[in-house]
Write a protein that holds these residues in place. Sequence first.
Motif, PDB file in Angstrom:
ATOM      1  N   LEU A 128       0.853   1.752 -12.939  1.00 53.13           N
ATOM      2  CA  LEU A 128      -0.584   1.671 -13.194  1.00 53.13           C
ATOM      3  C   LEU A 128      -0.924   0.487 -14.091  1.00 53.13           C
ATOM      4  O   LEU A 128      -1.978  -0.147 -13.928  1.00 53.13           O
ATOM      5  N   GLN A 129      -0.062   0.167 -15.020  1.00 54.63           N
ATOM      6  CA  GLN A 129      -0.328  -0.961 -15.918  1.00 54.63           C
ATOM      7  C   GLN A 129      -0.277  -2.299 -15.189  1.00 54.63           C
ATOM      8  O   GLN A 129      -0.780  -3.300 -15.699  1.00 54.63           O
ATOM      9  N   GLY A 130       0.316  -2.323 -14.019  1.00 51.83           N
ATOM     10  CA  GLY A 130       0.348  -3.541 -13.227  1.00 51.83           C
ATOM     11  C   GLY A 130      -0.882  -3.731 -12.360  1.00 51.83           C
ATOM     12  O   GLY A 130      -1.015  -4.747 -11.672  1.00 51.83           O
ATOM     13  N   LEU A 131      -1.810  -2.758 -12.383  1.00 48.79           N
ATOM     14  CA  LEU A 131      -3.042  -2.844 -11.606  1.00 48.79           C
ATOM     15  C   LEU A 131      -4.172  -3.390 -12.473  1.00 48.79           C
ATOM     16  O   LEU A 131      -4.053  -3.511 -13.693  1.00 48.79           O
ATOM     17  N   ASP A 132      -5.272  -3.724 -11.805  1.00 48.56           N
ATOM     18  CA  ASP A 132      -6.466  -4.090 -12.559  1.00 48.56           C
ATOM     19  C   ASP A 132      -6.896  -2.896 -13.408  1.00 48.56           C
ATOM     20  O   ASP A 132      -6.998  -1.768 -12.903  1.00 48.56           O
ATOM     21  N   GLN A 133      -7.178  -3.150 -14.659  1.00 44.55           N
ATOM     22  CA  GLN A 133      -7.435  -2.057 -15.585  1.00 44.55           C
ATOM     23  C   GLN A 133      -8.883  -1.568 -15.498  1.00 44.55           C
ATOM     24  O   GLN A 133      -9.709  -1.800 -16.379  1.00 44.55           O
ATOM     25  N   SER A 134      -9.187  -0.876 -14.427  1.00 42.51           N
ATOM     26  CA  SER A 134     -10.495  -0.263 -14.248  1.00 42.51           C
ATOM     27  C   SER A 134     -10.556   1.030 -15.065  1.00 42.51           C
ATOM     28  O   SER A 134      -9.521   1.550 -15.499  1.00 42.51           O
TER      29      SER A 134
END
Length: 279
Positions: A246-252
């Motif tokens: 999750l930390q590798g995704l855009d932080q929406s």
Amino acid sequence: MQGSTSNTGGAPNELPRGSRNTINDYDEEETSSTSSQENDGHVMPMLGSPSATLQVLNESDIQSKSDHLYEVCKDKTWDTFEQFLSDETISKADKKIIFQKCYSLGCRMPIVKGAPITLVQNIIDCLEEVFFGESGYSMLEAALLNSSDELAKRFPAYKYTTVSYDVVELLVSIGGADLVKMRCLYERGRRSLFQTYLGWNGQCPRIINLLLQVCRLDLLELQDKDGVGILEFTNRTQRDIIIDYLQGLDQSPRVQKYIESLTNAGVTPKVFFSMVDNY
């Protein structure tokens, strides 16, 4: 004379395109070809030789071939299994029937027995649309539940075969998100394969990341009929893997919510019972 044609006077009337005297042309070409072959001292073989004659299989034949294939799979003689799949005297429709005669044969057994990935691909090609139903789901379930080395520790007496990540990736890439979530989509309250995998202590980062990547974040919201969601199936190691993804995704805001939930999950039922078992 007017309207007549000769070799010396005037151009002959042209025929429309495609209306040449093909019979005469064929005779001339055949004569020329035959003469050429005779001059070479041999005759060319006929092209387009007939294909292999299909076997007419009755119920007894199908059962016999299914039983034989079952023994072949059990003994892991994959060359013989491959010969069956490539046998042009048996129609693809009959091969599917032979597989389906023994449900495990076309689904779970080759996976659990560690069939090479090329053979798994050929089985999928043979199953065609059947793969995208219960057969494919069973193949993927077998692959996931036999892909974790943790199982070998829990069941040391079990004759264990670790399914490679490449096989799992192949099944997921072909079946897609619908195959992973099939039970949830058609039977409300059933657990997803992701929950099942986590519940069996599956903790391969590549597999967890693959399932999340294909199924998106909706996978984290699935609950079974008792309202039990993903968090209740995870231990600390599994949660750390999901958090890293999750930390590798855009932080929406949505992603941040999942990270906070996983970080502050505390002692989940799975962790609690694991602690009791190890006490």
